[in-house]
Design a protein around this motif. Structure first.
Motif, PDB file in Angstrom:
ATOM      1  N   MET A  45       5.751  -1.192   1.206  1.00 16.84           N
ATOM      2  CA  MET A  45       5.379  -2.482  -0.278  1.00 16.84           C
ATOM      3  C   MET A  45       4.682  -1.434  -0.777  1.00 16.84           C
ATOM      4  SD  MET A  45       5.906  -5.034   1.144  1.00 16.84           S
ATOM      5  CE  MET A  45       5.094  -6.277  -0.636  1.00 16.84           C
ATOM      6  N   GLY A  46       4.678  -0.141  -0.583  1.00 18.81           N
ATOM      7  CA  GLY A  46       3.455   0.817  -1.351  1.00 18.81           C
ATOM      8  C   GLY A  46       4.441   1.279  -2.686  1.00 18.81           C
ATOM      9  N   LEU A  47       5.355   1.590  -3.079  1.00 20.22           N
ATOM     10  CA  LEU A  47       6.641   2.625  -4.118  1.00 20.22           C
ATOM     11  C   LEU A  47       7.101   0.937  -5.146  1.00 20.22           C
ATOM     12  CD1 LEU A  47       8.686   4.799  -2.694  1.00 20.22           C
ATOM     13  CD2 LEU A  47       6.834   4.865  -4.289  1.00 20.22           C
ATOM     14  N   PHE A  48       6.774  -0.154  -4.315  1.00 18.64           N
ATOM     15  CA  PHE A  48       7.563  -1.281  -4.998  1.00 18.64           C
ATOM     16  C   PHE A  48       5.850  -1.726  -5.416  1.00 18.64           C
ATOM     17  CE2 PHE A  48       6.427  -6.390  -5.139  1.00 18.64           C
ATOM     18  CZ  PHE A  48       7.160  -6.287  -5.826  1.00 18.64           C
ATOM     19  N   VAL A  49       4.887  -1.858  -5.251  1.00 15.40           N
ATOM     20  CA  VAL A  49       3.437  -1.776  -5.945  1.00 15.40           C
ATOM     21  C   VAL A  49       3.575  -0.834  -7.045  1.00 15.40           C
ATOM     22  CG1 VAL A  49       1.220  -2.120  -5.595  1.00 15.40           C
ATOM     23  CG2 VAL A  49       2.266  -2.893  -4.470  1.00 15.40           C
ATOM     24  N   ALA A  50       3.582   0.774  -6.416  1.00 13.73           N
ATOM     25  CA  ALA A  50       3.461   1.231  -7.815  1.00 13.73           C
ATOM     26  C   ALA A  50       3.788   1.480  -8.690  1.00 13.73           C
ATOM     27  CB  ALA A  50       3.582   2.931  -7.185  1.00 13.73           C
ATOM     28  N   ARG A  51       5.012   0.928  -8.563  1.00 14.94           N
ATOM     29  CA  ARG A  51       6.438   0.808  -9.791  1.00 14.94           C
ATOM     30  C   ARG A  51       6.162   0.175 -10.936  1.00 14.94           C
ATOM     31  NH1 ARG A  51      12.420   0.319  -9.535  1.00 14.94           N
ATOM     32  NH2 ARG A  51      13.375  -1.397 -10.141  1.00 14.94           N
ATOM     33  N   GLY A  82       5.106   2.605 -18.722  1.00 15.46           N
ATOM     34  CA  GLY A  82       5.369   3.717 -18.286  1.00 15.46           C
ATOM     35  C   GLY A  82       6.518   2.906 -17.378  1.00 15.46           C
ATOM     36  N   ARG A  83       7.257   4.701 -16.222  1.00  7.80           N
ATOM     37  CA  ARG A  83       8.330   3.926 -15.546  1.00  7.80           C
ATOM     38  C   ARG A  83       7.599   5.701 -14.759  1.00  7.80           C
ATOM     39  NH1 ARG A  83      10.147   7.833 -19.301  1.00  7.80           N
ATOM     40  NH2 ARG A  83      11.251   9.861 -18.701  1.00  7.80           N
ATOM     41  N   ILE A  84       8.630   4.818 -13.377  1.00  7.64           N
ATOM     42  CA  ILE A  84       8.313   6.134 -12.114  1.00  7.64           C
ATOM     43  C   ILE A  84       9.849   6.784 -12.133  1.00  7.64           C
ATOM     44  CG2 ILE A  84       8.424   4.221 -10.770  1.00  7.64           C
ATOM     45  CD1 ILE A  84       6.564   5.448  -8.649  1.00  7.64           C
ATOM     46  N   GLU A  85      10.258   7.446 -11.432  1.00  7.98           N
ATOM     47  CA  GLU A  85      11.692   8.209 -10.698  1.00  7.98           C
ATOM     48  C   GLU A  85      11.791   9.104  -9.946  1.00  7.98           C
ATOM     49  OE1 GLU A  85      13.264   9.387 -14.562  1.00  7.98           O
ATOM     50  OE2 GLU A  85      12.095  11.722 -14.784  1.00  7.98           O
ATOM     51  N   ILE A 145      -3.649   3.540 -11.390  1.00  2.00           N
ATOM     52  CA  ILE A 145      -2.954   4.505 -11.134  1.00  2.00           C
ATOM     53  C   ILE A 145      -3.666   5.517 -10.550  1.00  2.00           C
ATOM     54  CG2 ILE A 145      -2.944   6.462 -12.795  1.00  2.00           C
ATOM     55  CD1 ILE A 145      -1.256   3.620 -13.797  1.00  2.00           C
ATOM     56  N   GLY A 146      -5.298   5.260 -10.189  1.00  2.00           N
ATOM     57  CA  GLY A 146      -5.377   6.111  -8.676  1.00  2.00           C
ATOM     58  C   GLY A 146      -4.536   5.948  -7.051  1.00  2.00           C
TER      59      GLY A 146
END
Ligand code: ADP
Length: 463
Positions: A421-427, A435-438, A351-352
């Protein structure tokens, strides 16, 4: 189409079979009628012969035998009767024979000579011959009529056979033509497109043609080929991005190490300190890029592992914000959170990592003097973390795609370093926690990323 043609062939074959059965039945009946007529003709002629012999014979026993034989013929001829006209004729024959036999018997009793008897019964004999001849003619006529009808049936059967055969030949020919022009052609086209694609022609697509099922296969193949080609382009772009991103820290490292070259005069302590600090940051940057790549590879391979524990998300956010405040002291980073701790069952490192990526993006994609806000709140059974910047924003058409791997959009492409790649990994990390990310964004005004995480154990993490 093929089913229709098969149906037509089946129907034609059925009609032909029924017609053949009917014709065979009729022919059988005609042969029977002709045989009966022939039998009748033969019997009538036998009777004529017997009558003639009877009129000449003097021997009483022989005459009695002939009379019995004549009655036998009469019985037989009655069995072959097949019309009212013939029945009346047979009755007349019977009556005339009876009259002749009576006259003959009378002449015999009168003791007349053979010639005198023959003379006396000549009229009755002739009268008996007449209906017999008529019977013969009637049966011959019946036979001729039957033969004529059979010939007519034969002619119609020939026409019908030629017709059905033509229909069958035409239908089969049409089916073969259709198979060649449409079914086989579309299969061949599909096969060619597949082969060209397999040989490396990424633009190869199949023509959508032929039967419904084949059209469906061609459409699916084209979609798959487009997806693969897109993926291929993305991977090439990604490789380019990786090389580009690796080159920046590497050139900084090269310059830094050049400053520490043993063949040159040693730098003073302050310069050495600064250079080492730079080297450290670039190594960390390289390390992060490699970790992102490794994470993406793990996620794609379905091997994302979470080490979950009760964690205070407020503390996690504070640590991330503090780290960025140290590394980018000129940026205004504001953290707003409730007083109480926010307990979430999660992998704190992962999560960090998500928060780091979101704050790092906010810094990368907004002007150096603008403010970045990290807000934390609890809503219902969820904990919501928002990272808001006043940066370049993300156009609406790109918002759905920024979570795809290797995806870099809009003005960020080529200007700001990153591998996409950051957001792909984060999601994937957030989703693995249940959870979910928007994203909410206004191009030119700023972007907010919202991360929702389950706040209770019951809606806790999954992996
Ligand atoms: P990277 O930042 O390494 O390119 P990310 O996956 O983190 O990769 O982001 C994907 C893309 O989403 C970025 O290239 C950028 O175009 C866009 N993006 C992400 N965060 C922001 C933001 N805060 N503001 C504007 N665009 C953003």
């Amino acid at each position: 189409m093929l089913a229709l043609a098969m149906g037509a062939i089946g129907a034609a074959a059925l009609v032909a079979a029924i017609a053949l059965g009917a014709i065979t039945g009729y022919m059988h009946q005609a042969v029977g009628a002709m045989m009966t007529a022939t039998e009748s003709v033969h019997t009538a002629q036998e009777m004529e012969v017997d009558l003639l012999v009877h009129s000449r014979l003097r021997d009483r026993i022989g005459r009695a035998q002939l009379e019995g034989q004549l009655r036998g013929w009469l019985l037989e001829i009655r069995q072959h009767v097949n019309s009212l006209e013939e029945e009346e004729l047979v009755d007349r024959v019977a009556a005339r024979i009876d009259a002749y036999l009576a006259a003959s018997r009378e002449a015999q009793l009168a003791g007349l000579s053979s010639e005198e008897v023959a003379e006396q019964v000549a009229t009755e004999l002739e009268a008996a011959f007449l209906p017999l001849e008529e019977l013969v003619h009637l049966n011959v006529r019946q036979s001729q009529r039957t033969a004529k009808r059979a010939a007519s049936w034969d002619r119609w059967a020939t026409y019908f056979g030629v017709g059905v055969t033509s229909v069958l030949v035409l239908t089969v020919g049409w089916v073969l033509l259709w198979l060649r022009l449409f079914a086989f052609r579309s299969v061949l086209e599909l096969e060619t497109a597949m082969r060209r694609f397999a040989e490396g022609d990424k633009s190869a697509r199949a023509a959508v043609m032929g039967a419904r099922e084949l059209r469906g296969i061609a459409v699916r193949f084209n979609e798959m080929a487009s997806a693969l080609a897109r993926q291929h382009d993305n991977q090439i772009a990604f490789l380019g991005g990786v090389v580009h991103d690796l080159r920046n820290p590497l050139s900084v490292l090269k310059l830094s190490t050049a400053a520490l070259d043993p063949n040159r005069p040693s730098p003073n302590a302050e310069t050495a300190q600064k250079t080492l600090g730079m080297v450290k940051r670039q190594v960390e940057r390289l390390e992060r890029m490699l970790e992102d790549l490794l994470d993406a590879a793990q996620i794609e391979g379905g091997h994302l592992e979470l080490r979950v524990a009760h964690s205070d998300v407020k503390e996690l956010c504070r640590e991330v914000v503090e780290t960025f405040r140290e590394s980018a002291p000129q940026r205004e980073l504001r953290l707003t959170s409730p007083d109480a701790s926010l307990d979430v069952i999660c992998d704190p490192l992962r999560i960090g990592q998500v928060l780091t990526n979101l704050v790092s993006n906010a810094i990368k994609y907004s002007p150096p003097t603008s403010r970045i806000e990290v807000t934390l709140e609890r809503s219902g059974l969820e904990v919501m973390i928002c990272v808001t910047d006043q940066g370049i924003g993300i156009p609406e058409e790109d918002r759905g795609r920024i979570f795809e791997p290797f995806r870099r959009v809009g003005a960020s492409r080529g200007l700001v370093p990153g591998a996409g790649m950051g957001l792909f990994v984060a999601r994937r990390i957030v989703e693995a926690h249940g959870g979910r990310i928007e994203v909410i964004s206004q191009p030119g005004a700023g972007t907010t990323f919202r991360v929702h995480l389950p706040a209770t154990a019951s809606s806790g993490p999954r992996s």
